[in-house]
Scaffold this motif. Structure first.
Motif, PDB file in Angstrom:
ATOM      1  N   GLY A 176       0.824  -1.207   0.000  1.00 38.86           N
ATOM      2  CA  GLY A 176       0.000   0.000   0.000  1.00 38.86           C
ATOM      3  C   GLY A 176       0.852   1.249   0.000  1.00 38.86           C
ATOM      4  O   GLY A 176       0.388   2.292   0.468  1.00 38.86           O
ATOM      5  N   ASP A 177       2.120   1.129  -0.522  1.00 39.10           N
ATOM      6  CA  ASP A 177       3.044   2.268  -0.534  1.00 39.10           C
ATOM      7  C   ASP A 177       2.734   3.093  -1.781  1.00 39.10           C
ATOM      8  O   ASP A 177       3.102   2.739  -2.903  1.00 39.10           O
ATOM      9  N   GLU A 178       2.047   4.230  -1.584  1.00 36.02           N
ATOM     10  CA  GLU A 178       1.620   5.070  -2.689  1.00 36.02           C
ATOM     11  C   GLU A 178       2.820   5.725  -3.338  1.00 36.02           C
ATOM     12  O   GLU A 178       2.867   5.835  -4.580  1.00 36.02           O
ATOM     13  N   SER A 179       3.823   6.182  -2.541  1.00 35.64           N
ATOM     14  CA  SER A 179       4.974   6.885  -3.094  1.00 35.64           C
ATOM     15  C   SER A 179       5.788   5.961  -3.969  1.00 35.64           C
ATOM     16  O   SER A 179       6.282   6.342  -5.048  1.00 35.64           O
ATOM     17  N   ALA A 180       5.986   4.685  -3.527  1.00 33.91           N
ATOM     18  CA  ALA A 180       6.742   3.726  -4.351  1.00 33.91           C
ATOM     19  C   ALA A 180       6.006   3.456  -5.639  1.00 33.91           C
ATOM     20  O   ALA A 180       6.605   3.337  -6.722  1.00 33.91           O
ATOM     21  N   ALA A 181       4.683   3.377  -5.576  1.00 35.57           N
ATOM     22  CA  ALA A 181       3.888   3.128  -6.780  1.00 35.57           C
ATOM     23  C   ALA A 181       3.995   4.315  -7.739  1.00 35.57           C
ATOM     24  O   ALA A 181       4.090   4.153  -8.954  1.00 35.57           O
ATOM     25  N   GLN A 182       4.019   5.547  -7.166  1.00 38.01           N
ATOM     26  CA  GLN A 182       4.126   6.731  -8.023  1.00 38.01           C
ATOM     27  C   GLN A 182       5.475   6.753  -8.707  1.00 38.01           C
ATOM     28  O   GLN A 182       5.595   7.132  -9.881  1.00 38.01           O
ATOM     29  N   SER A 183       6.535   6.317  -7.960  1.00 39.24           N
ATOM     30  CA  SER A 183       7.878   6.297  -8.552  1.00 39.24           C
ATOM     31  C   SER A 183       7.914   5.350  -9.733  1.00 39.24           C
ATOM     32  O   SER A 183       8.525   5.639 -10.776  1.00 39.24           O
ATOM     33  N   SER A 184       7.276   4.214  -9.626  1.00 37.72           N
ATOM     34  CA  SER A 184       7.240   3.241 -10.730  1.00 37.72           C
ATOM     35  C   SER A 184       6.495   3.831 -11.939  1.00 37.72           C
ATOM     36  O   SER A 184       6.902   3.645 -13.096  1.00 37.72           O
ATOM     37  N   LEU A 185       5.425   4.571 -11.698  1.00 32.54           N
ATOM     38  CA  LEU A 185       4.650   5.144 -12.799  1.00 32.54           C
ATOM     39  C   LEU A 185       5.438   6.235 -13.503  1.00 32.54           C
ATOM     40  O   LEU A 185       5.405   6.365 -14.723  1.00 32.54           O
ATOM     41  N   ARG A 186       6.175   7.049 -12.689  1.00 31.84           N
ATOM     42  CA  ARG A 186       6.921   8.137 -13.294  1.00 31.84           C
ATOM     43  C   ARG A 186       8.030   7.615 -14.178  1.00 31.84           C
ATOM     44  O   ARG A 186       8.442   8.279 -15.132  1.00 31.84           O
TER      45      ARG A 186
END
Length: 920
Positions: free
Chosen positions: A69-79
């Motif tokens: 549920g790590d939103e920041s890690a998920a955002q890093s992958s998307l970026r």
């Protein structure tokens, strides 16, 4: 006028170029569309694989962040991938569908194409701008979320443009190749075809079949040109053949026209010969017929016993029927052409039946056959029709029945039937003869047809009578038919409309006091049927035994010598002409005598007397013997009438004047030619003009036309003019109509015929009341002198007294030598017209005074002069004319002896009678 062909080169090459261009354009369109379609499909497949691969990489890198549920890690992958692969949107979703992280546009398009659904329509792909794929995020093979990628398809348009450009280049290349092929075809096909078309058009417009087409181009076009040239060659040969045929056609037409003219002339001559023969035969036959008719008429009106008076009436009726039938035979062309005329005058069906059965009585008796007529009580007393024609039809049926019946009887029946168009009179003739096979019934009324070829050999006849009967009944508006069974007899029937029918006679009813029983003994089959039908209708009933009234054959009654036991009234049936009835009455064996064949005129009064119970005696029959005949014992009077008589024969004028005098006409003006008649009619007013047809100076028909013209010019009243002529068939038969005459009285005429003419015209013209003038009945004396015609002499004796006969003889003595002198003059001058007129005058006066041999000789000379000289020329005519003088001397001696007049009585000049004056 046909429109010329357009320019064939421009038309054909233009159409060919247009066809090539159209084919290339259509192929280009189809190819471009197909290529675009395939390119879009390939684009969709490649885009799906690329987006799916990218999503799977993203799902692997974001799996731990999603699980924690790590939103920041998920955002890093998307970026890390947000700015690649033309992505417009990327998102990581938890397992419950909640978005953990997302990059790109904040608004999701509702119409994104989901590439995960399998095949995608190229059309849908071209109409949208975004594509979407999604892959699951797995942890230990367990889905914990999803990665969603959305990409645009802006690069698709460029790829489609590349495909279109490629197709356009290929189409232009194909079009260029097609036009090159078209130009080659024009040189090898279209131009030769255009040249052939121009040649054909020139042949069509100029009719110049000598032109030929050039055999150029391909083999097919060359073959077409060669075929066209062959066609022109055939046309040339045909024209030459037609020209050769036309060269001889005019001569052939001339020969055939000549043959046709000759055939037509032969047919016209044959037809004219037939007409002349019919007219001549009619003219000659009617002269002896006049003697028979006049004698029969005088005899019938004389004071005779009932039986002899009945015989005279039968002769008179028979003569009238015979004369009418002769007229039909002589003018049979009317029957053949369907122009047969029928009268519509009142006739009595009972009188027709009586006349026919009486006419055939002797023939039936000689054949041992019983003949009778049975008339139903509802048959009208009279109806409108032609009594002569109806009697002819009925006589034909009876004659046929008697001819083909060896034993038994012939029965005539008349009944009434109701139809949709009105009442119908039914006439049937039944016999017990040989019958007709069923397969022959259909053609029995066809002319010259008999039931079997052996019929003519066994019984005679031509098979024409039934055909004539059918046409006569058809002319009356009816129809005929036959019913027959081989070996059992035949029934010929006719049905005619009963127009203008008078009510039937009141029915006869038996009085209650009169015995109803009727016994028959030795009575023929037909007679028994007729008697029984009328007796039963009156209330009597046949009985086999016991008392009753008896109808018995006279021979059987005479043989028994006594009245039948228990007889009431006894009626003896005697054959016509049998005198035994009087003896039976005198001996008291019979109460009445009834002649057979039964006639309604005798039978109906006897039946009434029997039914009423009044005495029967010979007087009853005497009263009824002449009741149905209507022969007048006196003639109507037209006293005060003024008549103009025009005839070139003094004998004819004297006879006609005396006949007019019998009707009380005394004011008679006589003229000898048509011109004198015209002058007399202009000088005074006449109630009637009797005009002979053939007269010198001006004939009667031209004189009538002149009188009519004067009446129209002066506004004078129309005087009735009646033709006196012996020409009743041929060209002269209808001349009186075209001349404007009001009627025709055929020579010879009877007193009754003259009286009918006077009654028709004088009553209307002069309004003279008719009275009766007693009819004289001098007895005629017989003469065996072959030079004279006894009936004509007897008719003259009937017309006047001794002074009248002396005048007639003096006129003949004076004018016959004059006619002989005119014959000699015409023969000397070679004038055929004058010769014919003189012979006609001698023939006419000789016929009226009864000089039969002289009349025949003069008639032969008249025909020879009128129709052209015979084979011997004038010599034969001279011989014939020279023989007339001694014949005239012998004839005059015979006339003086026959009429009991010395020479001095016949030498004086013409006398003037009563009010009769000679003019001209």
């Amino acid at each position: 006028m046909r429109v010329p062909f357009p320019n064939p080169i421009r038309s054909l090459s233009g159409r060919l170029a247009l066809a090539v261009a159209g084919a290339v354009a259509l192929a280009l369109l189809l190819l471009t569309g197909l290529s675009t379609w395939r390119e879009v499909e390939r684009y969709a497949a490649a885009k799906r694989e690329l987006l799916r691969m990218t999503a799977q990489i993203l799902a692997a890198s974001a799996a731990q962040a999603t699980a924690q549920g790590d939103e920041s890690a998920a955002q890093s992958s998307l970026r890390a991938i947000a700015h690649g692969q033309a992505l417009v949107y990327a998102a990581v979703e938890r397992g419950d569908g909640e978005i953990l992280a997302e990059q790109g546009i904040g608004l999701r398009l509702a119409n994104d194409i989901d590439l995960d659904q399998g095949s995608v329509s190229p059309l849908a792909l071209m109409t949208t701008r975004t594509l979407r794929v999604s892959v699951p995020i797995l942890e230990n093979a367990r889905p914990i979320g999803r990665v969603v990628l959305v990409s645009d398809n802006r690069d698709l348009a460029g790829r489609i443009a590349e495909v279109g450009l490629t197709a356009a280049l290929a189409g232009m290349l194909a079009l260029a190749l097609g036009l090159a092929v078209s130009m080659g075809l024009q040189r090898g096909v279209t131009r030769p075809l255009a040249a052939l078309a121009r040649t054909m058009d020139g042949v069509r417009l100029g009719h110049d079949y000598s032109k030929r087409a050039e055999a150029a181009g391909s083999r097919e076009v060359g073959a077409l040109a060669a075929s066209f040239n062959d066609l022109l060659q055939a046309v040339n040969e045909r024209d030459r053949a037609i020209a050769r045929h036309n060269a001889g056609l005019e001569e052939e037409i001339r020969l055939r026209t000549h043959d046709l003219i000759e055939a037509k002339q032969s047919a016209d001559e044959a037809n004219a010969a037939k007409s002349v023969f019919l007219a001549t035969m009619s003219h000659e036959i009617r002269t002896p017929m006049n003697g028979m008719l006049v004698m029969a008429e005088l005899l019938a009106s004389a004071e005779l016993p009932p039986r002899q008076q009945r015989y005279a009436q039968v002769i008179a009726h028979s003569g009238q029927s015979l004369l009418a039938i002769i007229n039909d035979i002589l003018d049979f062309a009317k029957v053949e052409s369907g122009r047969l005329d029928v009268e519509r005058i009142p006739l009595s069906p009972r009188d027709v039946a009586d006349t026919v059965v009486t006419l055939f009585a002797e023939r039936a008796a000689s054949a041992g056959l019983d003949l009778a007529a049975q008339i139903d009580g509802d048959v009208p007393r009279s109806l409108l029709g032609d009594p002569v024609r109806l009697g002819q039809v009925l006589g034909n049926f009876v004659s046929n029945a008697l001819k083909f019946t060896a034993a038994g009887h012939v029965l005539v029946r008349m009944t009434m039937e109701a139809s949709a168009s009105g009442p119908v009179l039914c006439i049937a003739v039944s016999d017990t003869g040989i019958g007709i096979p069923e397969d022959r019934l259909a053609g029995i009324f066809t002319a010259f047809t008999q039931a079997d070829q052996s019929i003519a050999r066994r019984f005679g006849g031509t098979g024409l009578g039934l055909s004539i009967a059918e046409r006569l009944i058809a002319a009356m508006g009816g129809r005929v038919g036959v019913e027959s069974r081989l070996g059992a007899g035949s029934t010929f029937w006719a049905r005619i409309p009963a127009d203008g029918a008078d009510p039937a006679a009141p029915p006869i009813r038996r009085a209650p006091s009169v015995s109803a029983a009727i016994r028959f003994d030795a009575v023929g089959g037909a007679t028994r049927i007729a008697l029984a039908a009328d007796l039963e209708a009156a209330g009597f009933r046949p009985a086999e035994a016991g008392d009753g009234h008896w109808f018995i054959d006279a021979a059987a009654l005479s043989a028994s010598g006594r009245r039948p036991e228990g007889a009431g009234r006894v009626v003896a049936l005697v054959p016509l002409g049998d005198a035994s009835g009087t003896g039976l009455l005198r001996a008291g064996l019979a109460d009445a005598v009834l002649r057979r064949p039964l006639t309604q005129a005798e039978w109906r009064p006897l039946l009434a007397a029997l039914a009423e119970g009044v005495p029967l005696s010979v007087e009853v029959l005497a009263e009824t013997s002449g009741a149905g005949d209507g022969t007048a014992a006196s003639l109507p009077s037209f006293a005060g009438a003024r008549v103009l008589l025009a005839d070139d024969s003094a004998v004819n004028r004297e006879v006609a004047s005396e006949a007019l005098g019998r009707f009380g006409v005394r004011d008679i003006v006589c003229v000898e030619d048509g011109q004198a008649a015209v002058e007399a009619a202009a000088a005074a007013r006449f109630d009637l003009v009797l005009m002979d047809g053939s007269m010198p100076v001006l004939d009667g028909f031209s004189a009538t036309a002149a009188i009519r013209a004067r009446e129209a010019r002066d506004g004078a009243g129309r005087v009735p003019i009646v033709a006196l002529t012996a020409h009743v068939v041929g060209e002269g038969a209808d001349s009186w109509r075209t001349a404007g005459m009001d009627g025709m009285l055929a020579k010879p005429f009877t007193l009754a015929q003259l009286g009918a003419v006077l009654a028709q015209h004088l009553t209307a013209a002069g309004g003279h009341a008719t009275q009766t003038v007693p009819s004289q009945r001098p007895a005629a004396q017989a003469s065996e002198d072959a030079l004279l015609d006894e009936p004509t002499l007897a008719n003259l004796e009937e017309l006047g007294d001794r002074d009248f006969l002396a005048r007639i003889l003096r006129l003949y003595v004076a004018q016959a030598p004059q006619a002989l002198a005119e014959l000699d003059a015409g023969l000397a001058s070679g004038d055929a017209l004058a010769l014919s007129r003189a012979a006609h005058s001698l023939k006419s006066m000789s016929a009226n005074i009864g000089a039969v041999q002289l009349k025949d000789r003069a008639g032969a000379i008249e025909r020879a002069a009128r129709d052209g000289h015979p084979a011997g020329g004038l010599d034969l005519l001279a011989d014939a004319v020279s023989g007339l003088s001694p014949l005239l001397a012998r004839t005059l001696d015979a006339l003086r002896l026959r009429l009991g007049m010395p020479d001095e009585d016949a030498q004086g000049g013409e006398a003037t009678t009563g009010g009769r004056r000679a003019v001209g």
